[in-house]
Design a protein around this motif. Structure first.
Motif, PDB file in Angstrom:
ATOM      1  N   UNK A  88     -28.031  -5.763 -45.560  1.00 24.10           N
ATOM      2  CA  UNK A  88     -27.886  -7.218 -45.596  1.00 24.10           C
ATOM      3  C   UNK A  88     -29.131  -7.830 -44.992  1.00 24.10           C
ATOM      4  N   UNK A  89     -29.746  -8.784 -45.684  1.00 29.56           N
ATOM      5  CA  UNK A  89     -30.953  -9.428 -45.186  1.00 29.56           C
ATOM      6  C   UNK A  89     -30.755 -10.935 -45.142  1.00 29.56           C
ATOM      7  N   UNK A  90     -31.568 -11.625 -44.291  1.00 30.13           N
ATOM      8  CA  UNK A  90     -31.490 -13.076 -44.232  1.00 30.13           C
ATOM      9  C   UNK A  90     -32.470 -13.679 -45.232  1.00 30.13           C
ATOM     10  N   UNK A  91     -32.594 -14.997 -45.226  1.00 37.63           N
ATOM     11  CA  UNK A  91     -33.432 -15.674 -46.209  1.00 37.63           C
ATOM     12  C   UNK A  91     -34.908 -15.346 -46.043  1.00 37.63           C
ATOM     13  N   UNK A  92     -35.307 -14.938 -44.836  1.00 40.85           N
ATOM     14  CA  UNK A  92     -36.695 -14.570 -44.599  1.00 40.85           C
ATOM     15  C   UNK A  92     -36.965 -13.100 -44.911  1.00 40.85           C
ATOM     16  N   UNK A  93     -35.934 -12.395 -45.337  1.00 35.87           N
ATOM     17  CA  UNK A  93     -36.097 -10.996 -45.691  1.00 35.87           C
ATOM     18  C   UNK A  93     -35.949 -10.029 -44.543  1.00 35.87           C
ATOM     19  N   UNK A  94     -35.471 -10.513 -43.383  1.00 37.51           N
ATOM     20  CA  UNK A  94     -35.281  -9.642 -42.227  1.00 37.51           C
ATOM     21  C   UNK A  94     -33.914  -8.957 -42.280  1.00 37.51           C
ATOM     22  N   UNK A 127     -34.642  -9.094 -32.208  1.00 37.88           N
ATOM     23  CA  UNK A 127     -36.063  -9.101 -32.574  1.00 37.88           C
ATOM     24  C   UNK A 127     -36.841  -7.881 -32.109  1.00 37.88           C
ATOM     25  N   UNK A 128     -36.337  -7.163 -31.103  1.00 37.78           N
ATOM     26  CA  UNK A 128     -37.073  -5.997 -30.614  1.00 37.78           C
ATOM     27  C   UNK A 128     -36.770  -4.729 -31.405  1.00 37.78           C
ATOM     28  N   UNK A 129     -35.843  -4.811 -32.365  1.00 37.69           N
ATOM     29  CA  UNK A 129     -35.554  -3.664 -33.221  1.00 37.69           C
ATOM     30  C   UNK A 129     -36.078  -3.960 -34.621  1.00 37.69           C
ATOM     31  N   UNK A 130     -37.216  -3.382 -34.942  1.00 36.98           N
ATOM     32  CA  UNK A 130     -37.857  -3.593 -36.237  1.00 36.98           C
ATOM     33  C   UNK A 130     -38.264  -2.246 -36.826  1.00 36.98           C
ATOM     34  N   UNK A 131     -38.867  -2.295 -38.001  1.00 32.56           N
ATOM     35  CA  UNK A 131     -39.383  -1.087 -38.662  1.00 32.56           C
ATOM     36  C   UNK A 131     -38.298  -0.028 -38.859  1.00 32.56           C
ATOM     37  N   UNK A 132     -37.254  -0.408 -39.539  1.00 36.23           N
ATOM     38  CA  UNK A 132     -36.181   0.532 -39.842  1.00 36.23           C
ATOM     39  C   UNK A 132     -34.895  -0.209 -40.119  1.00 36.23           C
ATOM     40  N   UNK A 133     -33.876   0.557 -40.500  1.00 39.72           N
ATOM     41  CA  UNK A 133     -32.558  -0.018 -40.751  1.00 39.72           C
ATOM     42  C   UNK A 133     -31.644   0.343 -39.588  1.00 39.72           C
ATOM     43  N   UNK A 134     -31.009  -0.673 -38.973  1.00 39.77           N
ATOM     44  CA  UNK A 134     -30.176  -0.456 -37.796  1.00 39.77           C
ATOM     45  C   UNK A 134     -28.730  -0.872 -38.076  1.00 39.77           C
ATOM     46  N   UNK A 135     -27.798  -0.196 -37.401  1.00 40.40           N
ATOM     47  CA  UNK A 135     -26.374  -0.521 -37.521  1.00 40.40           C
ATOM     48  C   UNK A 135     -25.696  -0.186 -36.196  1.00 40.40           C
ATOM     49  N   UNK A 147     -21.675   5.318 -22.183  1.00 35.98           N
ATOM     50  CA  UNK A 147     -20.907   4.554 -23.166  1.00 35.98           C
ATOM     51  C   UNK A 147     -19.417   4.853 -23.026  1.00 35.98           C
ATOM     52  N   UNK A 148     -18.615   3.816 -23.129  1.00 34.34           N
ATOM     53  CA  UNK A 148     -17.172   3.972 -23.044  1.00 34.34           C
ATOM     54  C   UNK A 148     -16.528   3.008 -24.029  1.00 34.34           C
ATOM     55  N   UNK A 149     -15.194   3.034 -24.113  1.00 36.00           N
ATOM     56  CA  UNK A 149     -14.489   2.143 -25.021  1.00 36.00           C
ATOM     57  C   UNK A 149     -14.917   0.699 -24.780  1.00 36.00           C
ATOM     58  N   UNK A 150     -15.203  -0.012 -25.860  1.00 35.38           N
ATOM     59  CA  UNK A 150     -15.663  -1.386 -25.748  1.00 35.38           C
ATOM     60  C   UNK A 150     -17.166  -1.519 -25.889  1.00 35.38           C
ATOM     61  N   UNK A 151     -17.895  -0.391 -25.781  1.00 34.72           N
ATOM     62  CA  UNK A 151     -19.344  -0.389 -25.973  1.00 34.72           C
ATOM     63  C   UNK A 151     -19.675  -0.223 -27.449  1.00 34.72           C
ATOM     64  N   UNK A 152     -20.893  -0.622 -27.796  1.00 35.18           N
ATOM     65  CA  UNK A 152     -21.394  -0.390 -29.153  1.00 35.18           C
ATOM     66  C   UNK A 152     -22.746   0.303 -29.066  1.00 35.18           C
ATOM     67  N   UNK A 153     -22.927   1.287 -29.915  1.00 34.44           N
ATOM     68  CA  UNK A 153     -24.167   2.043 -29.954  1.00 34.44           C
ATOM     69  C   UNK A 153     -24.931   1.640 -31.207  1.00 34.44           C
ATOM     70  N   UNK A 154     -26.153   1.171 -31.033  1.00 36.00           N
ATOM     71  CA  UNK A 154     -26.984   0.767 -32.162  1.00 36.00           C
ATOM     72  C   UNK A 154     -27.857   1.946 -32.573  1.00 36.00           C
ATOM     73  N   UNK A 155     -27.775   2.310 -33.846  1.00 39.21           N
ATOM     74  CA  UNK A 155     -28.538   3.443 -34.337  1.00 39.21           C
ATOM     75  C   UNK A 155     -29.521   3.039 -35.421  1.00 39.21           C
TER      76      UNK A 155
END
Length: 255
Positions: A88-94, A127-135, A147-155
């Motif tokens: 999914x990208x925004x109007x600026x292509x990010x 903004x500090x996560x660029x040059x790749x696809x993150x989820x 990390x515990x329940x309620x946390x989210x891990x960005x990969x």
């Protein structure tokens, strides 16, 4: 007409190829190929594979998703078994970072390749996560402190399994275990060995055929009550867990 026929007609037009050129590329006569585009006939499995490879689009998307609704620029082409990764990208292509909530994670295995499912996920932008696809994926259980329940891990999406680095942490999406966060230990011929940060859990192998996606740890989102200094206490907790494990093993031997 069917979704499949609409899709291959659309993709051929994007390629600016004639029916004859496309038919030649997939080893069919023009008349037979035209029947697929007109919806007068359905291709057998072996022909579906050839058409999928020709258009570089997975069979499930060709058959089930009206790709005319999604710009082809929004589809990230990948090697090996995964042909496409919807983004999914925004109007600026990010690129947005999609958040797979605990509730949404229940349907991730069936929806990871569906643009409509990915588009339905909550989204953030860092903004500090660029040059790749993150989820972002939910952390469950106690196997990977802090990390515990309620946390989210960005990969960050890993395109090639050969890029895995020993002792680095990854999110493994597998057919049997779903979403799990583990530390990569080594690559074997038909599996990868992973381990938890919590020494109470033993390392184990994940067969390569069960791996759907791999995301390298990039950042984390912690709950409001998270206290970083608790991480220093995990060495003490690990000691007690190790004692518990030894007692359990001793009881097993006695029984």
């Amino acid at each position: 007409m069917s979704i499949f026929s609409d899709n291959i007609r659309f993709l051929r037009a994007k390629k600016m190829a004639t029916q004859q050129e496309t038919a030649n590329a997939v080893f069919l006569s023009r008349v037979r190929y035209s029947k697929y585009e007109d919806g007068r006939s359905e291709p057998p499995y072996e022909v579906l594979i050839r058409i999928s490879k020709y258009f570089n689009l997975s069979i499930d998307l060709l058959l089930t998703v009206d790709i005319r609704k999604y710009p082809l620029e929004d589809i990230l082409h990948l090697p090996d078994n995964r042909i496409v990764l919807p983004v999914v990208i925004d109007r600026e292509g990010n690129n947005y970072i999609e958040i797979v909530t605990q509730k949404a994670s229940m349907g991730y295995l069936s929806g990871y390749s569906d643009p409509e499912y990915i588009e339905s996920l909550q989204q953030i932008s860092l903004p500090f996560l660029t040059n790749g696809k993150y989820r972002a994926f939910p952390a469950l259980g106690d196997s990977m402190p802090p990390f515990k329940d309620g946390s989210y891990i960005i990969g960050k999406y890993v395109e090639n399994i050969e890029d895995l680095k020993p002792n680095k942490s990854y999110i493994f999406v597998t057919l049997n275990d779903g979403i799990s966060y583990k530390r990569f230990k080594q690559r074997k011929k038909r599996a990868v060995t992973v381990a938890a940060n919590n020494s109470f859990y033993k390392p184990y192998d994940i067969p390569l055929g069960e791996i759907v996606e791999i995301w390298q740890y990039a950042s984390g989102i912690f709950p409001e009550d998270f206290e970083p200094d608790h991480y220093e206490n995990y060495n003490l907790q690990d000691m007690f867990l190790e004692i518990r494990k030894e007692i359990r093993n001793l009881n097993d031997k006695i029984s």
